[in-house]
Design a protein around this motif. Sequence first.
Motif, short mmCIF file in Angstrom:
data_model
loop_
_atom_site.label_atom_id
_atom_site.label_comp_id
_atom_site.label_asym_id
_atom_site.label_seq_id
_atom_site.Cartn_x
_atom_site.Cartn_y
_atom_site.Cartn_z
N ASN A 383 0.82 -1.21 0.00
CA ASN A 383 0.00 0.00 0.00
C ASN A 383 0.85 1.27 0.00
O ASN A 383 0.37 2.35 0.32
CB ASN A 383 -0.93 0.00 1.22
N GLY A 384 2.13 1.12 -0.34
CA GLY A 384 3.02 2.27 -0.37
C GLY A 384 3.80 2.41 0.93
O GLY A 384 3.65 1.60 1.85
N PRO A 385 4.65 3.42 1.04
CA PRO A 385 5.43 3.63 2.26
C PRO A 385 4.53 3.94 3.45
O PRO A 385 3.64 4.78 3.37
CB PRO A 385 6.33 4.82 1.91
N ILE A 386 4.74 3.23 4.55
CA ILE A 386 3.97 3.44 5.77
C ILE A 386 4.94 3.60 6.93
O ILE A 386 5.89 2.81 7.07
CB ILE A 386 3.01 2.27 6.04
N LYS A 387 4.72 4.58 7.75
CA LYS A 387 5.58 4.81 8.91
C LYS A 387 5.05 4.04 10.11
O LYS A 387 3.86 4.03 10.38
CB LYS A 387 5.65 6.30 9.24
N GLU A 388 5.98 3.40 10.83
CA GLU A 388 5.60 2.74 12.07
C GLU A 388 6.72 2.85 13.08
O GLU A 388 7.89 3.01 12.71
CB GLU A 388 5.25 1.27 11.83
N MET A 389 6.36 2.78 14.33
CA MET A 389 7.35 2.83 15.40
C MET A 389 7.94 1.43 15.59
O MET A 389 7.29 0.42 15.33
CB MET A 389 6.73 3.33 16.69
N PRO A 390 9.21 1.34 16.06
CA PRO A 390 9.88 0.04 16.16
C PRO A 390 9.41 -0.77 17.38
O PRO A 390 9.53 -0.33 18.52
CB PRO A 390 11.35 0.40 16.28
N THR A 391 8.89 -1.95 17.10
CA THR A 391 8.34 -2.81 18.15
C THR A 391 9.39 -3.23 19.16
O THR A 391 9.07 -3.50 20.33
CB THR A 391 7.68 -4.04 17.52
N ALA A 392 10.65 -3.30 18.76
CA ALA A 392 11.71 -3.75 19.66
C ALA A 392 11.77 -2.94 20.95
O ALA A 392 12.20 -3.45 21.98
CB ALA A 392 13.05 -3.70 18.95
N VAL A 393 11.33 -1.67 20.91
CA VAL A 393 11.39 -0.83 22.11
C VAL A 393 10.00 -0.46 22.62
O VAL A 393 9.87 0.46 23.45
CB VAL A 393 12.24 0.44 21.87
N CYS A 394 8.97 -1.15 22.15
CA CYS A 394 7.62 -0.81 22.60
C CYS A 394 7.45 -1.00 24.10
O CYS A 394 6.81 -0.19 24.78
CB CYS A 394 6.59 -1.65 21.83
N ALA A 395 8.04 -2.08 24.64
CA ALA A 395 7.92 -2.32 26.09
C ALA A 395 8.54 -1.16 26.87
O ALA A 395 8.00 -0.75 27.92
CB ALA A 395 8.60 -3.63 26.46
N ASP A 396 9.64 -0.62 26.39
CA ASP A 396 10.28 0.52 27.06
C ASP A 396 9.39 1.77 26.97
O ASP A 396 9.33 2.56 27.92
CB ASP A 396 11.64 0.80 26.43
N GLU A 397 8.71 1.95 25.84
CA GLU A 397 7.80 3.08 25.68
C GLU A 397 6.62 2.97 26.64
O GLU A 397 6.05 3.98 27.05
CB GLU A 397 7.30 3.16 24.24
#
Length: 735
Positions: A383-397
């Motif tokens: 669906n084209g370029p989509i921005k997402e936050m990195p899951t690797a640090v979601c627990a820290d967030e």
Amino acid sequence: MESLAMASKTVKTYCRFCHAYCPMEATVEDNRLIDLVPDTSNTLYGGYTCVKGRQLPEQLYHPERINCSLKKNADGSRTEISSVQALDEIADKLKAILKEYGPRAIASYNGTVSFQNSATHPVAKAWHVALDSPSYYTSITIDQPAKVGIGAARMGFWGGGSHTWRDANVALIIGNNTLVSHFSIPGGVPSFSPSNALREGKKRGVKVICVDPRRSELASRADLHLQIKPGQDAVLLAGLISIILAEELHDKAFCTDHIENLDLLEDSLARFTPDYVAERTELDKNDIIAAARLFAAGPRGTASTGTGPEMGPHPNLIQHLVQTINAICGRHYRAGEKLPNAGVLGPEAPRYAQAVPPNPEWLQGVRSRVSDDIGEVTVLTANGPIKEMPTAVCADEILMEGEGQIKALICIGGNPVLAWPGQEKAHEALKSLDLLVCIDYKLSATAEMADYVIGSKLCLEREDLTVLTDIWYEEPYSHYTKTVVEAEGDVIEEWELFWELGKRLGLNMSINQQHPLDMENCPTKYDVLSKMTTDSRVPLEDIYSREGGHTYDIPDVVIQPADPTTAGRMDLFPEGLSEEIESAVRDADASLLAKNDYPYLLISRRMKNTFNSTGPELSVLAAKGTTNPAFINPQDLAALGIQDGEVISVSSARGEIPAVAQGAPDIKRGVVSMSHCWGGAPDGSGDDKVREIGANTNRLIDNLDHPEKYTGMARHSAIAVKLSKTVQPETQEHV
């Protein structure tokens, strides 16, 4: 008998257990699925299905399936409620969180299963955009963010596309076993009937070079298997490139016209001589030289990676080197050549034989509060370029207090308590949320923790379209499946959860920020898919009207000559690459030192009877194994005095898990191979059930020990461990 026959029907559909989307034929009587078999009339797949997909009938009617919404009470018990009530209450809680903490406090995690619903991700992203929350996470940034985003952003890419398996003379496949995983980005063995694709490729002369610490199903059929020491993929790739350049086997004309900083890269790789690489990778020097020459000879075919190296050390560097070896060998379609498949579901667009330069803006989105070096990743999707936050640090967030702290998480088709790196931290984070919502068909380890669980429709209960795989096929193929059986109970689709919450929150949602959704009356699945495929090369109504999958006779996409006003150059030596090379060298040199307290290296793997954490609940798949064994070379087991089938301890500097030892002569000595997404919560309460539920390898790592720049990607593979016998009590007989 006659009335029953009249009530029955056969529906052509496709499996969505994983990403392979194998065509199937379902027999239905009175809205009851009574048979599910491969669709042998489908010429692309040739009647192929795997053992997992054939268990969809049991999944559909599983006795523990969630057919309503569940609300957790203060005492931990659950009350059945309607989905309307659940959504009303969830929306009210989200409004309160939004008011007190702002939009960034509301996050969603869209797991592996969410990709199998063709509308979920565009609607989920539309919800986040309307909410003004960047806290959109998916499983992409757990395993391969460098491949789908970072590599292209730093180096650029070729506008005409890279060679596919169909046109290949050679394939360099690193840490990918398509015959089991059924997943391969174009270039490697296709995931659609992979055994047949490999057999046909070998018949026409394709040479396969496989890099894997295990003599996997694919490696055993390769022309050259490099049984590498885990964690040294970057060193090997650097060595292959160095040999190709030193022997002038590269495509000099292509490099002159389309590449910059080749000289800087060549100088930086001078140390990676065959002797240097052989010593650190534990490979034969002559095999390394042979691999470089075989790949360079081509003249067509590409190098590609899988989750093995992408989840190990230095994935950003590995992806850059993979793109580099393809570029210097000119493994791209040129002007006048036909692109095998430009996709069916996207608009017509010219493809040019020119480099698209690096795009640094893709690396400069919203920053993580954990580190300025980590932040929003631009992922290239169907669906084209989509921005997402990195899951690797979601627990820290979630755990880090202050402005922007995540307070609510909506989990879609995922199981983060088993999947996220650093399981203890992930578990602590999920427990600390003000609101955790899961949509699932079963009480997974994460759903057990949720405040609300909403029952989801399964794939045969919904319409779908092959959006995810549209450009992965090597011919213009598409499949729109109708609903096979109507869902029973109070269940919804994943994308409907976002629409329903959007309506209750008063949001105006648009697909791809261009096509508004009706926010008063819930759109049909077809309505959503039509907005996702506006101006597609084949009109959606044509695909919808056909029964089963179909290869479309549409005009070939012929690569056009470069446009001098837009042509760029691919950068082989972007900012930060020198530091990444030095880091890989330090790790490689350190690996030569005397064995430390953790002499074995644990690597990840796939198993045929599971798809991450889905599968062990189904009887046929459970009969093939209810644990994720620690596969170990029999000579190592003998040296340790460990018997096949014995429960052992696997420990790292960060944690310890039990595992069932299983001798496997296909594993390199000094290596342990285990599948991820098994086990229970990290409090150890399930350790005595290791034969029944397995163990979670994420307990052996901390996600911030070696975070990659840009993505925070954790090291899930090539983990230093030690093995020992355990006196832990066992609950069942050896099997």
